[in-house]
Design an enzyme around this catalytic site. Structure first.
Site, PDB file in Angstrom:
ATOM      1  N   LYS A   1     -19.816 -20.232  42.876  1.00 10.53           N
ATOM      2  CA  LYS A   1     -19.168 -20.847  41.758  1.00 10.53           C
ATOM      3  C   LYS A   1     -18.262 -22.204  42.308  1.00 10.53           C
ATOM      4  O   LYS A   1     -18.160 -22.419  43.347  1.00 10.53           O
ATOM      5  CB  LYS A   1     -18.384 -19.934  40.984  1.00 10.53           C
TER       6      LYS A   1
ATOM      7  N   ARG B   1      -7.270 -10.270  33.147  1.00 13.80           N
ATOM      8  CA  ARG B   1      -7.624 -11.446  32.789  1.00 13.80           C
ATOM      9  C   ARG B   1      -9.048 -10.996  31.723  1.00 13.80           C
ATOM     10  O   ARG B   1      -8.700 -10.455  30.728  1.00 13.80           O
ATOM     11  CB  ARG B   1      -8.595 -12.310  33.941  1.00 13.80           C
TER      12      ARG B   1
ATOM     13  N   TYR C   1       4.796 -44.792  48.458  1.00 10.66           N
ATOM     14  CA  TYR C   1       5.663 -45.005  47.330  1.00 10.66           C
ATOM     15  C   TYR C   1       7.277 -43.968  47.411  1.00 10.66           C
ATOM     16  O   TYR C   1       6.796 -43.042  47.880  1.00 10.66           O
ATOM     17  CB  TYR C   1       4.843 -44.284  45.906  1.00 10.66           C
TER      18      TYR C   1
END
Length: 406
Positions: free
Chosen positions: A45, A142, A275
């Site tokens: 998957k 699930r 940054y």
């Protein structure tokens, strides 16, 4: 994008995830040895955890995997379109999933109960019985049928089976804490699973496979193996355990993420980097620019991720940006020699090189996420080191590195 390097030049793209298919085969052979007599489902998957589903599936089958596993029907159909006809299970669906295409392509379907009507409609449309693996929720919470509804779903499924519309060929579940082998919840889940299997068999289901073991259970809980084990992260050469490395288990990491140093330059003390200027050089130093960033799948939250350049491992300093990151090369670096050099973010770990586990620790996540999230902007290059790697059998690897786990 997937490709193979030009054999005439052997040059790789400027950035690439290089996947060694012989490492995939080796890992499948290791799992087969540990799991015998159970058969192995290679879970491909999510584009084979970022490694490339079609080439990985072929390599896994060559090494003796008996099944393939995917989450979505669309992933299974991709394998079928590539000419891969091995038994394949897809288990995560929505109301809009293409059950008809799956049945027509001979894809086995995981079923949590609610899908039965849609699967039967697809079987009628295709004029062939669907192959179904009923999923019992043994505690993960699930998908899957809750134990209180299991007998009701079995009754419905067997009615359709008696009508010739489907065959219940499997019962499966998924473990929640198998990566912590001493947790008692696995024993509780196994008890629920065994009861569900017994009820299915009593209801008239002629089961071909019973499966609950994932990669950690394959190595730590032989009592979970049943007829079939589902090997995911282990076939990619990564350990599912926080306290055991791939080497400990006899596995070989299959993916190497590499690029070229884009620029190297000298900077003064106090130079801010990236940054937010969260890092400043403590003294005069040199900085190396690595042209990979969070758009390529490198976690922005990585703190000091390792990068190997010319045999030395450096740490990322400052924030990871969308397309790039920076390493502090130190004051003695030869910037002329380093610019354009290969930079490896993770790979096999040979010679002390960085691994996906190192990046997982830097990002406070798991190795599964590190390899799976590498974006499609990074080409996948599939290589085959079969001649170089056929020096140790799977049995030797298990005996040497994973003693006692089988």
């Amino acid at each position: 994008m997937t490709s193979t390097p030009d054999p005439a030049t052997a040059r790789l793209p400027e950035r690439a995830a290089v996947v060694d298919l012989e490492a995939i085969r080796h890992n499948v052979r290791v799992v087969r040895t540990v799991a015998e007599p159970a058969r192995v489902m290679a879970v491909v998957k999510a584009d084979a955890y970022g490694h490339g589903a079609v080439p990985v599936a072929r390599a896994a089958l060559e090494a003796g995997a008996a099944w393939l596993g995917v989450a979505h029907i669309s992933e299974a159909l991709t394998l079928r379109a590539a000419g891969i006809e091995a038994p394949t299970l897809a288990w995560l669906h929505t109301a809009d999933s293409n059950f008809s295409a799956a049945v027509g392509a001979g894809v086995d379907l995981g079923c949590s109960g609610w899908e039965l009507g849609r699967i039967v409609d697809a079987a009628r449309e295709q004029q062939r019985p669907a192959r179904v693996h009923l999923k019992i929720d043994t505690g993960l919470g699930r998908n899957g049928v809750t134990p209180d509804r299991w007998e009701q779903v079995l009754d419905e499924a067997t009615e359709y089976q008696d009508a010739g519309l489907l065959r219940v060929v499997g019962v499966f579940s998924h473990l929640a804490v198998a990566d912590e082998p001493d947790r008692p919840e696995t024993d509780v889940q196994l008890e629920v699973f065994r009861d569900a299997v017994a009820l299915a068999e009593d209801a008239g289901c002629d089961l071909e496979v019973r499966h609950i073991a994932n990669s950690p259970a394959i190595f730590s809980r032989p009592d979970t193996h049943f007829d079939l084990v589902r090997a995911g992260i282990s076939i990619y050469g990564l350990s599912p355990f926080p306290d055991q490395s791939a080497h400990d288990l006899g596995l070989r990491p299959a993916m190497t993420l590499r690029t070229l140093v884009s620029q190297a330059k000298r900077v003064p003390a106090g130079q801010g980097v990236s940054y937010g200027l969260t890092y400043r050089t403590p003294g005069e130093s040199a900085l190396g620019l690595i042209p990979l960033g969070y758009a390529d799948g490198i976690p922005r939250t990585s703190n000091g991720g390792p990068v190997r350049i010319a045999g030395t491992t450096y740490r990322v300093v400052g924030r990871v940006a969308m397309d790039q990151m920076v390493v502090d090369l130190g004051p003695a670096a030869d910037v002329g020699a380093i610019a354009g050099s290969e930079a490896v973010l993770f790979g096999t770990g040979d010679g002390g090189g960085p691994t996906a586990d190192d990046w997982a620790r830097a990002a406070n996540t798991i190795n599964y996420e590190i390899v799976t999230r590498i974006s499609q902007r990074v080409p996948r290059i599939h290589v085959d080191s079969r001649p170089a790697l056929q020096t140790e059998s799977a049995e030797q690897a298990v005996a040497t590195h994973a003693g006692g786990v089988a």
